[in-house]
Design a protein around this motif. Structure first.
Motif, PDB file in Angstrom:
ATOM      1  N   LEU A 185       0.852  -1.195   0.000  1.00  0.00           N
ATOM      2  CA  LEU A 185       0.000   0.000   0.000  1.00  0.00           C
ATOM      3  C   LEU A 185       0.888   1.246   0.000  1.00  0.00           C
ATOM      4  CD1 LEU A 185      -2.615  -1.017   2.739  1.00  0.00           C
ATOM      5  CD2 LEU A 185      -2.767  -1.349   0.256  1.00  0.00           C
ATOM      6  N   SER A 186       0.577   2.183  -0.860  1.00  0.00           N
ATOM      7  CA  SER A 186       1.342   3.430  -0.929  1.00  0.00           C
ATOM      8  C   SER A 186       0.772   4.445   0.054  1.00  0.00           C
ATOM      9  CB  SER A 186       1.296   4.005  -2.346  1.00  0.00           C
ATOM     10  OG  SER A 186       1.819   3.081  -3.285  1.00  0.00           O
ATOM     11  N   TRP A 187       1.631   5.376   0.476  1.00  0.00           N
ATOM     12  CA  TRP A 187       1.164   6.467   1.329  1.00  0.00           C
ATOM     13  C   TRP A 187       2.095   7.665   1.179  1.00  0.00           C
ATOM     14  CZ3 TRP A 187       3.831   2.295   3.531  1.00  0.00           C
ATOM     15  CH2 TRP A 187       4.979   2.608   4.259  1.00  0.00           C
ATOM     16  N   ARG A 188       1.653   8.792   1.716  1.00  0.00           N
ATOM     17  CA  ARG A 188       2.426  10.033   1.663  1.00  0.00           C
ATOM     18  C   ARG A 188       2.970  10.350   3.048  1.00  0.00           C
ATOM     19  NH1 ARG A 188       4.096  13.677  -2.051  1.00  0.00           N
ATOM     20  NH2 ARG A 188       3.229  15.387  -0.818  1.00  0.00           N
ATOM     21  N   GLU A 189       4.212  10.850   3.093  1.00  0.00           N
ATOM     22  CA  GLU A 189       4.807  11.290   4.351  1.00  0.00           C
ATOM     23  C   GLU A 189       4.589  12.797   4.513  1.00  0.00           C
ATOM     24  OE1 GLU A 189       5.944   9.660   6.708  1.00  0.00           O
ATOM     25  OE2 GLU A 189       6.626   7.709   5.957  1.00  0.00           O
ATOM     26  N   ASP A 190       4.172  13.205   5.718  1.00  0.00           N
ATOM     27  CA  ASP A 190       4.045  14.625   6.051  1.00  0.00           C
ATOM     28  C   ASP A 190       5.344  15.048   6.743  1.00  0.00           C
ATOM     29  OD1 ASP A 190       3.499  17.142   6.994  1.00  0.00           O
ATOM     30  OD2 ASP A 190       1.550  16.639   7.867  1.00  0.00           O
ATOM     31  N   ALA A 191       6.090  15.919   6.095  1.00  0.00           N
ATOM     32  CA  ALA A 191       7.401  16.319   6.625  1.00  0.00           C
ATOM     33  C   ALA A 191       7.295  16.965   8.001  1.00  0.00           C
ATOM     34  CB  ALA A 191       8.084  17.284   5.654  1.00  0.00           C
ATOM     35  N   THR A 192       6.161  17.610   8.300  1.00  0.00           N
ATOM     36  CA  THR A 192       6.020  18.289   9.593  1.00  0.00           C
ATOM     37  C   THR A 192       5.923  17.301  10.751  1.00  0.00           C
ATOM     38  OG1 THR A 192       3.598  18.401   9.366  1.00  0.00           O
ATOM     39  CG2 THR A 192       4.873  20.250   8.510  1.00  0.00           C
ATOM     40  N   ASN A 193       5.657  16.022  10.456  1.00  0.00           N
ATOM     41  CA  ASN A 193       5.566  15.026  11.528  1.00  0.00           C
ATOM     42  C   ASN A 193       6.902  14.788  12.221  1.00  0.00           C
ATOM     43  OD1 ASN A 193       2.833  14.567  11.194  1.00  0.00           O
ATOM     44  ND2 ASN A 193       3.124  12.873   9.772  1.00  0.00           N
ATOM     45  N   SER A 194       7.999  15.082  11.531  1.00  0.00           N
ATOM     46  CA  SER A 194       9.324  14.854  12.114  1.00  0.00           C
ATOM     47  C   SER A 194       9.852  16.088  12.844  1.00  0.00           C
ATOM     48  CB  SER A 194      10.313  14.448  11.018  1.00  0.00           C
ATOM     49  OG  SER A 194      10.445  15.478  10.051  1.00  0.00           O
ATOM     50  N   GLU A 195       9.156  17.233  12.715  1.00  0.00           N
ATOM     51  CA  GLU A 195       9.609  18.447  13.377  1.00  0.00           C
ATOM     52  C   GLU A 195       9.216  18.407  14.848  1.00  0.00           C
ATOM     53  OE1 GLU A 195       7.845  21.647  11.252  1.00  0.00           O
ATOM     54  OE2 GLU A 195       9.010  21.323   9.418  1.00  0.00           O
ATOM     55  N   THR A 196      10.019  19.039  15.704  1.00  0.00           N
ATOM     56  CA  THR A 196       9.723  19.065  17.134  1.00  0.00           C
ATOM     57  C   THR A 196       9.290  20.455  17.591  1.00  0.00           C
ATOM     58  OG1 THR A 196      12.079  19.431  17.609  1.00  0.00           O
ATOM     59  CG2 THR A 196      11.271  17.157  17.677  1.00  0.00           C
ATOM     60  N   LEU A 197       8.806  21.266  16.646  1.00  0.00           N
ATOM     61  CA  LEU A 197       8.322  22.593  17.005  1.00  0.00           C
ATOM     62  C   LEU A 197       6.968  22.502  17.691  1.00  0.00           C
ATOM     63  CD1 LEU A 197       9.226  24.515  13.716  1.00  0.00           C
ATOM     64  CD2 LEU A 197      10.481  24.542  15.877  1.00  0.00           C
ATOM     65  N   PHE A 198       6.183  21.452  17.361  1.00  0.00           N
ATOM     66  CA  PHE A 198       4.853  21.298  17.905  1.00  0.00           C
ATOM     67  C   PHE A 198       4.902  20.405  19.137  1.00  0.00           C
ATOM     68  CE2 PHE A 198       4.467  21.818  13.266  1.00  0.00           C
ATOM     69  CZ  PHE A 198       3.794  23.040  13.252  1.00  0.00           C
ATOM     70  N   VAL A 199       4.034  20.689  20.108  1.00  0.00           N
ATOM     71  CA  VAL A 199       4.042  19.952  21.369  1.00  0.00           C
ATOM     72  C   VAL A 199       3.817  18.463  21.136  1.00  0.00           C
ATOM     73  CG1 VAL A 199       2.906  19.687  23.602  1.00  0.00           C
ATOM     74  CG2 VAL A 199       3.270  21.967  22.651  1.00  0.00           C
ATOM     75  N   ARG A 200       2.839  18.116  20.302  1.00  0.00           N
ATOM     76  CA  ARG A 200       2.545  16.702  20.056  1.00  0.00           C
ATOM     77  C   ARG A 200       3.768  15.989  19.470  1.00  0.00           C
ATOM     78  NH1 ARG A 200      -1.846  13.361  19.726  1.00  0.00           N
ATOM     79  NH2 ARG A 200      -3.305  15.057  20.206  1.00  0.00           N
ATOM     80  N   ASN A 201       4.476  16.652  18.571  1.00  0.00           N
ATOM     81  CA  ASN A 201       5.664  16.032  17.979  1.00  0.00           C
ATOM     82  C   ASN A 201       6.797  15.866  18.998  1.00  0.00           C
ATOM     83  OD1 ASN A 201       4.264  15.945  15.625  1.00  0.00           O
ATOM     84  ND2 ASN A 201       5.594  17.318  14.475  1.00  0.00           N
ATOM     85  N   LYS A 202       6.894  16.795  19.942  1.00  0.00           N
ATOM     86  CA  LYS A 202       7.900  16.653  21.002  1.00  0.00           C
ATOM     87  C   LYS A 202       7.605  15.417  21.839  1.00  0.00           C
ATOM     88  CE  LYS A 202       9.304  21.478  21.552  1.00  0.00           C
ATOM     89  NZ  LYS A 202       9.370  22.644  22.471  1.00  0.00           N
ATOM     90  N   ILE A 203       6.331  15.198  22.131  1.00  0.00           N
ATOM     91  CA  ILE A 203       5.950  14.004  22.880  1.00  0.00           C
ATOM     92  C   ILE A 203       6.311  12.753  22.086  1.00  0.00           C
ATOM     93  CG2 ILE A 203       3.987  12.703  23.795  1.00  0.00           C
ATOM     94  CD1 ILE A 203       2.656  15.435  24.367  1.00  0.00           C
ATOM     95  N   ARG A 204       6.033  12.792  20.772  1.00  0.00           N
ATOM     96  CA  ARG A 204       6.267  11.626  19.903  1.00  0.00           C
ATOM     97  C   ARG A 204       7.751  11.299  19.782  1.00  0.00           C
ATOM     98  NH1 ARG A 204       3.801  12.773  14.356  1.00  0.00           N
ATOM     99  NH2 ARG A 204       1.971  12.768  15.705  1.00  0.00           N
ATOM    100  N   HIS A 205       8.575  12.323  19.598  1.00  0.00           N
ATOM    101  CA  HIS A 205       9.983  12.083  19.275  1.00  0.00           C
ATOM    102  C   HIS A 205      10.936  12.194  20.468  1.00  0.00           C
ATOM    103  CE1 HIS A 205       8.974  11.879  15.059  1.00  0.00           C
ATOM    104  NE2 HIS A 205       8.419  13.067  15.104  1.00  0.00           N
ATOM    105  N   GLN A 206      10.474  12.787  21.572  1.00  0.00           N
ATOM    106  CA  GLN A 206      11.378  12.986  22.704  1.00  0.00           C
ATOM    107  C   GLN A 206      10.916  12.277  23.973  1.00  0.00           C
ATOM    108  OE1 GLN A 206      11.889  17.240  23.120  1.00  0.00           O
ATOM    109  NE2 GLN A 206      12.785  17.474  21.081  1.00  0.00           N
ATOM    110  N   ILE A 207       9.619  12.369  24.287  1.00  0.00           N
ATOM    111  CA  ILE A 207       9.127  11.808  25.547  1.00  0.00           C
ATOM    112  C   ILE A 207       8.865  10.312  25.439  1.00  0.00           C
ATOM    113  CG2 ILE A 207       7.243  11.863  27.227  1.00  0.00           C
ATOM    114  CD1 ILE A 207       7.050  14.859  26.750  1.00  0.00           C
ATOM    115  N   GLN A 208       8.114   9.881  24.410  1.00  0.00           N
ATOM    116  CA  GLN A 208       7.817   8.452  24.279  1.00  0.00           C
ATOM    117  C   GLN A 208       9.077   7.587  24.177  1.00  0.00           C
ATOM    118  OE1 GLN A 208       4.531   6.630  22.258  1.00  0.00           O
ATOM    119  NE2 GLN A 208       3.716   8.611  21.634  1.00  0.00           N
ATOM    120  N   PRO A 209      10.090   7.997  23.405  1.00  0.00           N
ATOM    121  CA  PRO A 209      11.305   7.167  23.340  1.00  0.00           C
ATOM    122  C   PRO A 209      11.979   6.968  24.696  1.00  0.00           C
ATOM    123  CG  PRO A 209      11.254   8.694  21.495  1.00  0.00           C
ATOM    124  CD  PRO A 209      10.128   9.090  22.404  1.00  0.00           C
TER     125      PRO A 209
END
Length: 449
Positions: A185-209
């Protein structure tokens, strides 16, 4: 287990949760929110394979330029290949946010779900399905934990709420991607998902790990925790509904909550927050109201939609019509407001290199004492704060006199509030309680442009 066997097992688990957790019967017409990411692409495939009639809906919010248009083109092509009916709507999200005094995030959410409801009615869809997965639920748990949203907020997300279903909550984002790879199955990547400027992304990339380092089974552990919290929240909601029916009375447009019953309740703080939540009061405001229950009658508090007055015997709640027109919301995830002022803000850790700004149009506050959303409004009778450098409260009206503001200047001055507290008389003075101190660890930096 081979990749194919894992893929088949994933599909079985999906159907199990679709039936038992989401309550979806056979041959249901389902509208699928299709962003083009791996989660929504997998969801569309799984629902179709399960025999449900699926219709796709894609929102182009015009926030990422060519990337937004590329997402739209991908979704159209995907649905054409799969033979799935697709509807696409383009939104002027920034303009809508400005005209409705909302953050970009809140504007996109409002536009998206309003349009989804319209599509469901037009095409006789029974349910709306979104691709939220288990990691989204965990992020929501931490986000709400940091904001203080009560028991309900700690449940993360529900598998089903009315017509909205989230059948992928059992799965991690990695499991979904592996499933997509196995099924080609194909899909598109949203580049903003890897940024840590947003609170939710900080949780995803910094806190959960960090938690995953402490507990390799962290995802499974959190799934169990969230299930327990959902059961607890359901029980709590049932008890609160009984209490609400017994306590809250209505006289015309005014709702009354007896002070005596509140004061005597052993869990009065939690009860008060839950009673006030439907009227737009957050945990910070509820705490301040709880602390003011024994104050002199007449003290007022404001939410985004309601005014609360502490009377002699009751809390009085009325719809605040003026508030609807003259209060602007600052969301934690948003970074700039253009109406009624040009104001931007950012949060960051305090370091040894930190230098306190002396510019009255640029202020720094202790971020750990602040609970978003914040509100920007004009002064009301009885407003007071502790001006920086003072130890006692001063009425805003007296502060204006001390500053020698003209009538026009008073009318043009805005207040930034945190719950009932006034953080900043914009352009003039911050509140002493929110200043930067040696113990401050995080800073909220606001700039009046």
């Amino acid at each position: 287990m081979s990749p194919q066997a894992m893929s088949n097992n994933f599909e079985k688990r999906f159907r199990h949760h679709l039936l038992l957790r989401c309550g979806v019967k056979e041959n249901t017409r389902i509208l699928v929110g299709l962003s083009g990411g791996a989660d929504s692409a997998a969801l569309l495939h799984l629902l179709k394979a399960a025999g449900h009639t699926t219709i796709a809906a894609h929102c182009n919010f015009n926030l990422r330029g060519n990337e937004s248009d590329a997402d739209e083109a991908f979704v159209r092509d995907l649905c054409r290949k799969e033979g799935i009916e697709v509807h696409v709507q383009s939104f002027e999200t920034t303009a809508y946010a400005t005209s409705h005094k909302l953050s970009i995030e809140m504007a996109a959410r409002e536009l998206r779900y309003r349009w989804f409801q319209q599509l469901m009615a037009q095409h006789d869809c029974d349910l709306l399905a979104t691709g939220h997965h288990g990691n989204d639920a965990i992020e929501t748990f931490f986000l709400n934990l940091s904001r203080g949203t009560g028991v309900r907020g700690l449940t993360g997300m529900d598998y089903r709420r009315e017509q909205l279903i989230r059948p992928l909550l059992f799965a991690s984002s990695d499991e979904i991607r592996n499933f997509c790879k196995e099924r080609v199955l194909s899909w598109r990547e949203d580049a903003t998902n890897s940024e840590t400027l947003f609170v939710r992304n900080k949780i995803r990339h910094q806190i959960q790990p960090l938690f995953e380092e402490l507990n390799p089974s962290f995802f499974a552990t959190m799934q169990h925790n969230l299930d327990h919290l959902r059961e607890l929240a359901a029980f709590f909601d049932t008890e609160m509904e009984k209490l609400r029916n017994e306590w809250v009375a209505q006289e015309g447009d005014t709702h009354l909550i007896p002070l005596r019953l509140l004061r005597e309740h052993p869990q009065k703080n939690s009860v008060l927050f839950e009673l006030l939540r439907p009227y737009g009061f957050n945990s910070k405001a509820a705490q301040q109201i709880a602390e003011g229950l024994d104050s002199e009658p007449g003290r007022q508090f404001f939410s985004a939609t309601h005014r609360l007055v502490i009377d002699r015997y009751n809390l009085l709640l009325v719809k605040d019509e003026e508030n609807d027109q003259n209060r602007y919301i600052l969301e934690g995830g948003s970074k700039q407001l253009t109406v009624p002022l040009s104001l931007k803000w950012a949060s960051y850790p305090k370091t040894e290199a930190f230098i306190l700004s002396k510019n009255p149009h640029e202020v720094q506050l202790d971020a750990e004492l602040i609970d978003f959303p914040l509100y920007l409004r004009k002064a009301r009778p009885g407003d007071r704060f502790i001006p920086l450098g003072m130890t006692g409260f001063k009425k805003i009206s007296d502060f204006y006199v001390d500053q020698k503001l003209s009538l026009l200047q008073k009318e043009d001055t805005w207040l930034l509030t945190n719950g009932h507290d006034i953080l900043w008389v914009v352009g003039h003075r911050i509140d002493e309680r929110y200043k930067i101190t040696p113990s401050t660890r995080a800073i909220l930096h606001l700039t009046l442009l």
